[in-house]
Scaffold this active site. Structure first.
Site, mmCIF file in Angstrom:
data_model
loop_
_atom_site.group_PDB
_atom_site.id
_atom_site.type_symbol
_atom_site.label_atom_id
_atom_site.label_comp_id
_atom_site.label_asym_id
_atom_site.label_seq_id
_atom_site.Cartn_x
_atom_site.Cartn_y
_atom_site.Cartn_z
ATOM 1 N N GLU A 138 3.172 -9.428 -8.964
ATOM 2 C CA GLU A 138 2.657 -8.799 -7.543
ATOM 3 C C GLU A 138 1.182 -9.212 -6.649
ATOM 4 O OE1 GLU A 138 2.636 -4.707 -9.315
ATOM 5 O OE2 GLU A 138 4.482 -4.662 -9.001
ATOM 6 N N ASP B 263 5.092 -3.619 -0.460
ATOM 7 C CA ASP B 263 5.182 -2.691 -2.231
ATOM 8 C C ASP B 263 4.362 -1.934 -2.182
ATOM 9 O OD1 ASP B 263 5.418 -3.223 -4.870
ATOM 10 O OD2 ASP B 263 3.703 -5.158 -4.985
ATOM 11 N N GLY B 264 4.378 -0.711 -3.142
ATOM 12 C CA GLY B 264 3.875 0.302 -3.078
ATOM 13 C C GLY B 264 2.717 0.163 -4.314
ATOM 14 N N THR C 37 9.369 3.953 -4.176
ATOM 15 C CA THR C 37 9.934 3.203 -3.215
ATOM 16 C C THR C 37 10.096 2.013 -2.429
ATOM 17 O OG1 THR C 37 8.347 5.013 -2.804
ATOM 18 C CG2 THR C 37 8.436 4.192 -0.883
ATOM 19 N N GLY D 95 0.977 -0.263 -12.555
ATOM 20 C CA GLY D 95 1.388 1.031 -13.702
ATOM 21 C C GLY D 95 2.599 0.168 -14.174
ATOM 22 N N LYS E 170 -2.432 -0.582 -8.908
ATOM 23 C CA LYS E 170 -1.303 -1.159 -8.835
ATOM 24 C C LYS E 170 -0.836 -1.601 -10.848
ATOM 25 C CE LYS E 170 0.482 -3.799 -5.920
ATOM 26 N NZ LYS E 170 1.669 -3.468 -6.210
ATOM 27 N N GLY F 14 9.163 -0.605 -8.004
ATOM 28 C CA GLY F 14 8.551 0.955 -7.497
ATOM 29 C C GLY F 14 9.734 1.636 -6.722
#
Length: 171
Positions: A116, A94-95, A44, A109, A107, A42
């Protein structure tokens, strides 16, 4: 015809970028000397990876949750390790696509959901790097991908149709 840009929109974008940098840098505080860390995906997390390159000597290496993350880590000289070789990880960064004030997260998307989840499960600590633009009252503002192994694609699509969904294959 000239288009009129809303100056507020530019300010919001700059502020959001600052917030992403702030939370990405804050995640570095969770890294301890000699760790092997999991790294998610992602925008970020991309900033986190950029910041991590300056601290790469503190870690043994990283397990990537996606091909994209693998490439970004590699480009910055961060050793890439396989989860099969590392075993349990101390930390996973993780974002999230959405989050509630109760810390419920959405989560996946971006489509790297399976990897993940595996890395998150294999980690003792999960640090979620998000800014306030991800906060929602109720999860589910956008369609969420379902990751399916190729041999089951038709069978899963059929089940989705049975419950009223409209499956779309995305490569």
């Amino acid at each position: 015809m000239l288009s009129q840009r809303d100056p507020e929109e530019g300010i919001k974008t700059v502020n959001q970028e600052r917030k992403k940098h702030t939370v990405a840098r804050a995640a570095l505080d969770f890294i301890e000397e000699g760790m092997v860390i999991g790294v998610g995906t992602g925008t970020t997390v991309d900033i986190f990876i950029e910041e991590l390159k300056n601290s790469k000597s503190r870690i043994e290496g990283a397990v990537a949750s996606s091909i994209n993350t693998h490439e970004k880590l590699k480009e910055r000289g961060i050793p890439i390790l396989e989860l099969n070789a590392t075993g349990e990880l101390e930390l996973y960064v993780d974002g999230a696509d959405e989050a509630t004030k109760h810390l419920h997260l959405l989560k996946g998307g971006g489509g790297a959901l399976t990897r993940e989840k595996i890395i998150a499960q294999a980690s003792k600590k999960f640090v979620c790097v998000i800014d306030d633009s991800k906060l929602v009252d109720r999860l589910g503002k956008f369609p969420l991908p379902i990751e399916v192994i190729p041999m089951a694609r038709s069978a899963v699509a059929g089940e989705i149709v049975k419950i009223g969904g409209t499956p779309e294959w995305r490569s």
